[in-house]
Design an enzyme around this catalytic site. Structure first.
Site, PDB file in Angstrom:
ATOM      1  N   GLN A  95      -0.339   2.593  -6.548  1.00 52.40           N
ATOM      2  CA  GLN A  95      -1.766   2.881  -6.709  1.00 52.40           C
ATOM      3  C   GLN A  95      -2.313   2.592  -8.104  1.00 52.40           C
ATOM      4  OE1 GLN A  95      -2.412   6.853  -5.220  1.00 52.40           O
ATOM      5  NE2 GLN A  95      -2.518   6.168  -3.097  1.00 52.40           N
ATOM      6  N   ASP A 119      -3.318  -1.125  -8.343  1.00 54.64           N
ATOM      7  CA  ASP A 119      -4.083  -1.663  -7.218  1.00 54.64           C
ATOM      8  C   ASP A 119      -5.374  -2.351  -7.654  1.00 54.64           C
ATOM      9  OD1 ASP A 119      -5.200  -2.250  -4.796  1.00 54.64           O
ATOM     10  OD2 ASP A 119      -5.259  -0.195  -4.043  1.00 54.64           O
ATOM     11  N   SER A 136      -8.348  -2.704  -4.983  1.00 51.17           N
ATOM     12  CA  SER A 136      -9.242  -1.552  -4.844  1.00 51.17           C
ATOM     13  C   SER A 136     -10.203  -1.444  -6.025  1.00 51.17           C
ATOM     14  CB  SER A 136      -8.426  -0.260  -4.721  1.00 51.17           C
ATOM     15  OG  SER A 136      -7.751  -0.222  -3.472  1.00 51.17           O
ATOM     16  N   ARG A 177       0.854  -1.195   0.000  1.00 47.97           N
ATOM     17  CA  ARG A 177       0.000   0.000   0.000  1.00 47.97           C
ATOM     18  C   ARG A 177       0.885   1.238   0.000  1.00 47.97           C
ATOM     19  NH1 ARG A 177      -5.898  -0.268   0.536  1.00 47.97           N
ATOM     20  NH2 ARG A 177      -5.787   1.140   2.300  1.00 47.97           N
ATOM     21  N   TYR A 203      -5.054  -0.535   6.771  1.00 48.57           N
ATOM     22  CA  TYR A 203      -6.015  -1.610   6.950  1.00 48.57           C
ATOM     23  C   TYR A 203      -6.457  -1.707   8.408  1.00 48.57           C
ATOM     24  CZ  TYR A 203      -4.760  -3.500   2.344  1.00 48.57           C
ATOM     25  OH  TYR A 203      -4.540  -3.682   1.002  1.00 48.57           O
TER      26      TYR A 203
END
Length: 367
Positions: A126, A129, A132, A121, A227
């Protein structure tokens, strides 16, 4: 370098690892892309579209698996792992601990295998990802499933027969899936509240027009990477009692709480279900990792005391067009990160590569 995209063979899997537009971008970047015929059909991407984008349709899975790097959605079966060319690479979405036999076969074939489920993370990761992006799909679809299953309207309606009150939706867990569920339920006109042990998500929940339910946790509830972490036994007991009171007033409960690498936490006990109103609906998005509702069963609808409990599996596959688009963008970003000048560059000083590499040089690195 040749990139291979085989057709997904897992039951009910309709996604494809690369869409024609993303395949076209990789071709323009100097890579050769081969796609097994029919690979994108279930997601509404035809062979002609891949051909027009510059990819080459091939007749068999063996031709796709014989590529330098194979891109998949689901983990390869043992048989598929055997089709991989020795010394090649593979990128997919899986938990190594759940795929030990396939992982062993990949190592035996000296395949460099990466799992996007293990992405760190960090900001640089990103664009890659997939968790997500696919959670976004799941959160959206969970609300639609609830809307179909419930016996009531979501929005308030003023009719000739009088005013009908809006549905009350409770979302447990305010990660990506939970936030998308909140946003979707609000768009449909429901009154939405949400709970999460991480107080930091309160602002995000409220920005979507939902009420954030607060409970005194009294301990650190957020782990590295943002998380949620497992609570102490005493705090979890208080959490269960708190949620048992909250679900009594809900018409629909959508649960999304997960703890990476662990069983999903129980948030709704059988006794709590017994206290809910007849006609209420629970959609348990965590059912594939054990479930947030004690009575949820993966892939099955359960009815208890007039409460319907849905345990949907692989929801992203039920919206394969957009789920594949997002997945393809994620996996292509990863691919371009780990290749340079048409070659796979293995660099374990790079956190992204180090954390996602499952097998390398005949050895299992993550199990």
């Amino acid at each position: 370098m040749r990139i291979g995209v085989p057709k997904e063979t897992a039951a009910n899997e309709r996604r494809v690892a690369l869409t024609p537009d993303v395949a076209g971008r990789l071709v323009k970047a100097g890579l050769s892309v081969v796609v097994e015929r029919g690979a994108g059909e279930a997601a509404s991407f035809g062979d002609d579209a891949y051909g027009a984008a510059g990819a080459t349709p091939v007749a068999t899975a063996a031709e796709a698996f014989g590529s330098d790097i194979v891109l998949k959605v689901q983990p390869p079966s043992v048989q598929e792992a055997r089709l991989c060319r020795e010394g090649s690479a593979l990128v997919a979405l899986f938990q190594p601990a759940a795929e030990r036999e396939s992982v062993s076969q990949l190592a035996a074939r000296r395949v460099t295998a990466f799992s996007l489920a293990l992405l760190p993370r960090i900001t640089r990761a990103q664009p890659m990802d997939v968790l997500s992006s696919q959670a976004t799909v799941a959160g959206y679809k969970a609300v639609l499933l609830a809307a179909v299953a419930t016996g009531r309207f979501f929005p308030m309606l003023v009719t000739a027969a009088g005013t009908l009150t809006p549905a009350r939706v409770l979302v447990l867990g305010a990660g990506v899936a939970g936030l998308q569920a909140i946003a979707t339920a609000r768009r449909l006109g429901a009154v939405v509240s949400a709970f999460d042990v991480r107080a930091a998500v309160k602002e995000q929940v409220e920005s979507l027009g939902a009420k954030f339910l607060e409970m005194q946790i009294g301990e650190q509830a957020e782990a590295a990477g943002g998380y949620a972490k497992q609570l102490s036994e005493e705090t979890h007991r208080r959490e269960l009692a708190f949620l048992a009171q909250q679900v009594k007033d809900a018409d629909i409960v959508i649960t999304t709480a997960a703890i990476p690498g662990k069983r999903a936490p129980i948030l709704i006990t059988a006794d709590a279900v017994g206290g809910m109103k007849p006609g209420s609906v629970i959609v348990d998005l965590a059912v594939e990792t054990g479930g947030n509702c004690e009575l949820a069963v993966a892939g099955t609808d359960v009815s208890r005391n007039g409460v319907l409990i849905l345990g949907p599996v692989n929801l992203p596959s039920t919206l394969p067009y957009h789920a594949s688009q997002m997945y393809a963008r994620n996996i292509s970003s990863f691919l371009l990160h780990v290749t340079r000048d048409g070659k796979l560059v293995v660099d374990f000083d790079d956190e992204i590569m180090r954390e996602t590499c499952v097998t390398y040089a005949g050895e299992v690195r993550k199990s």
